[in-house]
Design a protein around this motif. Structure first.
Motif, PDB file in Angstrom:
ATOM      1  N   THR A 124       0.803  -1.226   0.000  1.00 36.83           N
ATOM      2  CA  THR A 124       0.000   0.000   0.000  1.00 36.83           C
ATOM      3  C   THR A 124       0.837   1.277   0.000  1.00 36.83           C
ATOM      4  OG1 THR A 124      -0.176   0.027   2.426  1.00 36.83           O
ATOM      5  CG2 THR A 124      -1.891  -1.164   1.211  1.00 36.83           C
ATOM      6  N   VAL A 125       2.155   1.161  -0.236  1.00 42.87           N
ATOM      7  CA  VAL A 125       3.036   2.326  -0.134  1.00 42.87           C
ATOM      8  C   VAL A 125       2.892   3.285  -1.311  1.00 42.87           C
ATOM      9  CG1 VAL A 125       5.427   3.094   0.068  1.00 42.87           C
ATOM     10  CG2 VAL A 125       4.699   1.008   1.208  1.00 42.87           C
ATOM     11  N   GLY A 126       2.702   2.740  -2.511  1.00 41.40           N
ATOM     12  CA  GLY A 126       2.634   3.594  -3.704  1.00 41.40           C
ATOM     13  C   GLY A 126       3.969   3.783  -4.395  1.00 41.40           C
ATOM     14  N   LEU A 127       4.896   2.849  -4.206  1.00 39.94           N
ATOM     15  CA  LEU A 127       6.195   2.867  -4.894  1.00 39.94           C
ATOM     16  C   LEU A 127       6.263   1.644  -5.799  1.00 39.94           C
ATOM     17  CD1 LEU A 127       8.547   3.776  -1.893  1.00 39.94           C
ATOM     18  CD2 LEU A 127       7.809   5.316  -3.735  1.00 39.94           C
ATOM     19  N   VAL A 128       5.509   1.652  -6.887  1.00 44.87           N
ATOM     20  CA  VAL A 128       5.360   0.437  -7.695  1.00 44.87           C
ATOM     21  C   VAL A 128       6.461   0.259  -8.738  1.00 44.87           C
ATOM     22  CG1 VAL A 128       2.870   0.313  -7.332  1.00 44.87           C
ATOM     23  CG2 VAL A 128       3.775   1.590  -9.302  1.00 44.87           C
ATOM     24  N   TYR A 129       7.274   1.302  -8.947  1.00 44.24           N
ATOM     25  CA  TYR A 129       8.439   1.172  -9.823  1.00 44.24           C
ATOM     26  C   TYR A 129       9.533   2.085  -9.298  1.00 44.24           C
ATOM     27  CZ  TYR A 129       6.193   5.320 -11.869  1.00 44.24           C
ATOM     28  OH  TYR A 129       5.579   6.540 -12.046  1.00 44.24           O
ATOM     29  N   VAL A 130      10.752   1.883  -9.776  1.00 43.24           N
ATOM     30  CA  VAL A 130      11.888   2.692  -9.356  1.00 43.24           C
ATOM     31  C   VAL A 130      12.071   3.848 -10.322  1.00 43.24           C
ATOM     32  CG1 VAL A 130      14.365   2.702  -8.880  1.00 43.24           C
ATOM     33  CG2 VAL A 130      13.011   0.650  -8.397  1.00 43.24           C
ATOM     34  N   ASP A 131      12.175   5.059  -9.778  1.00 42.59           N
ATOM     35  CA  ASP A 131      12.317   6.256 -10.609  1.00 42.59           C
ATOM     36  C   ASP A 131      13.307   7.232  -9.955  1.00 42.59           C
ATOM     37  OD1 ASP A 131      11.897   8.126 -12.614  1.00 42.59           O
ATOM     38  OD2 ASP A 131      10.180   9.022 -11.568  1.00 42.59           O
ATOM     39  N   PRO A 132      14.474   7.455 -10.610  1.00 41.27           N
ATOM     40  CA  PRO A 132      14.898   6.847 -11.874  1.00 41.27           C
ATOM     41  C   PRO A 132      15.531   5.486 -11.648  1.00 41.27           C
ATOM     42  CG  PRO A 132      16.554   8.410 -11.138  1.00 41.27           C
ATOM     43  CD  PRO A 132      15.427   8.493 -10.142  1.00 41.27           C
ATOM     44  N   GLU A 133      15.463   4.642 -12.672  1.00 43.59           N
ATOM     45  CA  GLU A 133      16.117   3.345 -12.576  1.00 43.59           C
ATOM     46  C   GLU A 133      17.628   3.510 -12.615  1.00 43.59           C
ATOM     47  OE1 GLU A 133      13.840  -0.264 -14.487  1.00 43.59           O
ATOM     48  OE2 GLU A 133      13.996   1.344 -15.947  1.00 43.59           O
ATOM     49  N   VAL A 238       2.501  -0.718 -15.957  1.00 39.94           N
ATOM     50  CA  VAL A 238       2.788  -2.147 -15.818  1.00 39.94           C
ATOM     51  C   VAL A 238       4.032  -2.535 -16.611  1.00 39.94           C
ATOM     52  CG1 VAL A 238       1.946  -4.451 -16.410  1.00 39.94           C
ATOM     53  CG2 VAL A 238       0.428  -2.819 -15.277  1.00 39.94           C
ATOM     54  N   GLU A 239       4.137  -2.019 -17.825  1.00 37.88           N
ATOM     55  CA  GLU A 239       5.309  -2.329 -18.647  1.00 37.88           C
ATOM     56  C   GLU A 239       6.584  -1.801 -18.006  1.00 37.88           C
ATOM     57  OE1 GLU A 239       4.184  -0.665 -22.371  1.00 37.88           O
ATOM     58  OE2 GLU A 239       2.852  -2.335 -22.893  1.00 37.88           O
ATOM     59  N   ARG A 240       6.480  -0.656 -17.350  1.00 36.53           N
ATOM     60  CA  ARG A 240       7.636  -0.117 -16.641  1.00 36.53           C
ATOM     61  C   ARG A 240       7.979  -0.987 -15.436  1.00 36.53           C
ATOM     62  NH1 ARG A 240       8.296   6.259 -14.924  1.00 36.53           N
ATOM     63  NH2 ARG A 240      10.454   6.096 -14.148  1.00 36.53           N
ATOM     64  N   MET A 241       6.977  -1.508 -14.754  1.00 31.92           N
ATOM     65  CA  MET A 241       7.197  -2.355 -13.596  1.00 31.92           C
ATOM     66  C   MET A 241       7.890  -3.666 -13.962  1.00 31.92           C
ATOM     67  SD  MET A 241       3.442  -1.791 -11.848  1.00 31.92           S
ATOM     68  CE  MET A 241       3.520  -3.273 -10.841  1.00 31.92           C
ATOM     69  N   TYR A 242       7.461  -4.275 -15.073  1.00 34.81           N
ATOM     70  CA  TYR A 242       7.895  -5.635 -15.402  1.00 34.81           C
ATOM     71  C   TYR A 242       8.918  -5.704 -16.538  1.00 34.81           C
ATOM     72  CZ  TYR A 242       4.002  -7.686 -12.723  1.00 34.81           C
ATOM     73  OH  TYR A 242       3.137  -8.085 -11.732  1.00 34.81           O
ATOM     74  N   SER A 243       9.366  -4.569 -17.066  1.00 36.90           N
ATOM     75  CA  SER A 243      10.104  -4.556 -18.326  1.00 36.90           C
ATOM     76  C   SER A 243      11.269  -5.530 -18.370  1.00 36.90           C
ATOM     77  CB  SER A 243      10.589  -3.134 -18.632  1.00 36.90           C
ATOM     78  OG  SER A 243      11.454  -2.681 -17.604  1.00 36.90           O
ATOM     79  N   ARG A 244      12.067  -5.605 -17.315  1.00 36.47           N
ATOM     80  CA  ARG A 244      13.245  -6.466 -17.351  1.00 36.47           C
ATOM     81  C   ARG A 244      12.954  -7.886 -16.899  1.00 36.47           C
ATOM     82  NH1 ARG A 244      18.528  -2.909 -15.658  1.00 36.47           N
ATOM     83  NH2 ARG A 244      17.805  -0.889 -16.425  1.00 36.47           N
ATOM     84  N   SER A 245      11.920  -8.085 -16.126  1.00 31.51           N
ATOM     85  CA  SER A 245      11.732  -9.384 -15.491  1.00 31.51           C
ATOM     86  C   SER A 245      10.944 -10.380 -16.328  1.00 31.51           C
ATOM     87  CB  SER A 245      11.051  -9.210 -14.133  1.00 31.51           C
ATOM     88  OG  SER A 245       9.814  -8.540 -14.283  1.00 31.51           O
ATOM     89  N   LEU A 246       9.870  -9.945 -17.001  1.00 30.77           N
ATOM     90  CA  LEU A 246       8.997 -10.888 -17.688  1.00 30.77           C
ATOM     91  C   LEU A 246       8.807 -10.601 -19.170  1.00 30.77           C
ATOM     92  CD1 LEU A 246       6.146 -11.231 -15.033  1.00 30.77           C
ATOM     93  CD2 LEU A 246       8.024 -12.817 -15.469  1.00 30.77           C
ATOM     94  N   MET A 247       9.221  -9.427 -19.612  1.00 27.43           N
ATOM     95  CA  MET A 247       8.985  -9.034 -20.991  1.00 27.43           C
ATOM     96  C   MET A 247      10.289  -9.100 -21.789  1.00 27.43           C
ATOM     97  SD  MET A 247       6.483  -5.882 -19.920  1.00 27.43           S
ATOM     98  CE  MET A 247       6.144  -5.321 -21.582  1.00 27.43           C
ATOM     99  N   GLY A 248      10.206  -8.793 -23.060  1.00 30.33           N
ATOM    100  CA  GLY A 248      11.389  -8.837 -23.909  1.00 30.33           C
ATOM    101  C   GLY A 248      11.480 -10.146 -24.673  1.00 30.33           C
ATOM    102  N   THR A 249      12.431 -10.216 -25.604  1.00 29.04           N
ATOM    103  CA  THR A 249      12.551 -11.394 -26.466  1.00 29.04           C
ATOM    104  C   THR A 249      13.143 -12.587 -25.737  1.00 29.04           C
ATOM    105  OG1 THR A 249      14.683 -10.559 -27.236  1.00 29.04           O
ATOM    106  CG2 THR A 249      12.747 -10.001 -28.560  1.00 29.04           C
ATOM    107  N   THR A 250      13.953 -12.357 -24.730  1.00 36.10           N
ATOM    108  CA  THR A 250      14.518 -13.450 -23.940  1.00 36.10           C
ATOM    109  C   THR A 250      14.039 -13.329 -22.500  1.00 36.10           C
ATOM    110  OG1 THR A 250      16.519 -12.182 -23.431  1.00 36.10           O
ATOM    111  CG2 THR A 250      16.560 -13.588 -25.400  1.00 36.10           C
ATOM    112  N   LEU A 251      13.979 -14.465 -21.824  1.00 33.40           N
ATOM    113  CA  LEU A 251      13.488 -14.498 -20.452  1.00 33.40           C
ATOM    114  C   LEU A 251      14.681 -14.528 -19.514  1.00 33.40           C
ATOM    115  CD1 LEU A 251      10.780 -14.590 -18.957  1.00 33.40           C
ATOM    116  CD2 LEU A 251      10.933 -17.079 -18.993  1.00 33.40           C
TER     117      LEU A 251
END
Length: 385
Positions: A124-133, A238-251
């Protein structure tokens, strides 16, 4: 299709469970395991399919899924982190109601001075992604850099007023809290407090010697994340949250870098037996009062980002209206991307784990629900007395 089935309690209804599991294996291009333990003792252990991805379910199996097969749990890791948090409470090192800044003073920046540890664990904190990465190809595995960025960051909403799944940042936040409280990393604490004392194959920071036992993960055709979400603007979040972990051409879950890293939100690796045994023994590992507090409702509602129904304790998912944990109202645990699920039915004394390397979209995946639907029949038949 070859299935290893172990009935360790002569359970009535066991054959029906095997049939359901075998049907799932017959449809799979990968492999899976489903284990049920009671008070640390195995009751049901099912393994089937292929460790290596196949083009068709009917293709020959190169490497059978076995009791020794390890797999990345993705967010199933969060439940193990929640167990460590509960153990630190029992040791008097962590107070869920204290502000995070009590342990981590820099976190008070940007209006977060009153954010509690409980709010971090209950999403419930409201920090769903890191900015800036932080920059760099493997910057997502740098817990310290990501924690520093989150400490300086302003939340998206007033903490405690909304619930939204902190898919990756949960791990950075809890890792830093653990480090401030104990001087140890999340992986070290999992090893010291959970894995070694209970002799369980659970790792956050996999030893190189075990790499050959890890099943490669793969996404089934049509795999998607956040399947309840239709809003295009929140889809960008959502894409910003998961970009490196679940998305992209390789897993990236198949890389030794991730296996060695200590990504406490989703980098844990385990066997199904280990996770079922852990959840079946939490009641003896954690004091009754602490476990009761950790598995009561601390947040619930529609995810402010993903539009999915959520219900959280302190780091544990709880039984929800969409039936994630089967028919038991007191169930808790944690799911993982692609379909794995690990948890407990505490009133029955059961721990269970479904582990797979074939990732299906949540709106198409019925595997765990089909298996959990059979368990009450075993209980009612008296097999678990």
């Amino acid at each position: 299709m070859s299935v290893q089935a172990h009935n360790d309690g002569d359970l009535p209804g066991f054959d029906r469970l095997v049939r359901v599991f075998t049907e799932q294996v017959d449809r799979s291009r990968g492999g899976m395991a489903f284990c049920v333990y009671r008070n640390g003792h195995p009751l049901v252990r099912l393994y089937g399919g292929s460790v290596e991805q196949r083009a068709e379910p009917t293709d020959a199996i190169v490497n059978d899924w076995s009791p020794r097969t390890l797999a990345v749990m993705f967010s199933g890791t969060k439940g193990v982190v929640a167990a460590v948090a509960a153990l630190l409470v029992d040791r008097g090192l962590l107070d869920m109601r204290r502000p995070v800044a009590h342990y981590w003073p820099e976190f008070a920046a940007a209006g977060k001075a009153d954010v509690t540890v409980a709010q971090v664990l209950s999403h419930t904190v409201g920090l769903v992604y890191v900015d800036p990465e932080p920059p760099g190809e493997w910057a997502d595995l740098d817990n310290a850099a990501n924690a520093a960025a989150l400490a300086a960051q302003a939340p998206l909403w007033a903490p405690g007023t909304r619930v939204a799944y902190h898919a990756i940042t949960y791990g950075y936040l809890m890792s830093e809290i653990f480090r401030r409280v104990t001087g140890q990393s999340a992986g070290q604490l999992i090893d010291e407090l959970v894995a070694r004392p209970l002799e369980l194959d659970i790792y956050l920071g996999l030893p190189d010697a075990l790499e050959s036992r890890v099943a490669p993960m793969f996404r089934a055709e049509g795999y998607a994340i956040s399947t309840y979400l239709t809003d295009p603007e929140r889809r960008k979040i959502v894409e910003r949250m998961y970009s490196r972990s679940l998305m992209g051409t390789t897993l990236r879950a198949n890389t030794p870098e991730l296996h060695r890293g200590e990504l406490a939100a989703g980098g844990g690796i385990a066997t199904a037996d280990a996770m079922a045994a852990l959840y079946s023994r939490l009641g003896s590992l954690v004091s009754s009062g602490t476990l009761a507090a950790a598995t009561q409702t601390w947040s619930e509602g529609i995810d402010a980002i993903n539009d999915r129904q959520l219900r959280f304790g302190l780091g544990f998912e709880l039984a929800d209206p969409i039936g994630t944990y089967g028919p038991e109202a007191s169930a808790f645990g944690h799911s993982g991307a692609g379909g794995s699920l690990h948890g407990a039915w505490p009133e029955q004394g059961l721990g269970f784990s479904f582990l797979t390397n074939e990732m299906l979209a949540e709106n198409h995946d019925t595997r765990v629900k089909e298996l959990l639907a059979v368990l009450p029949g075993l209980v009612l038949a008296g097999g678990l007395d």
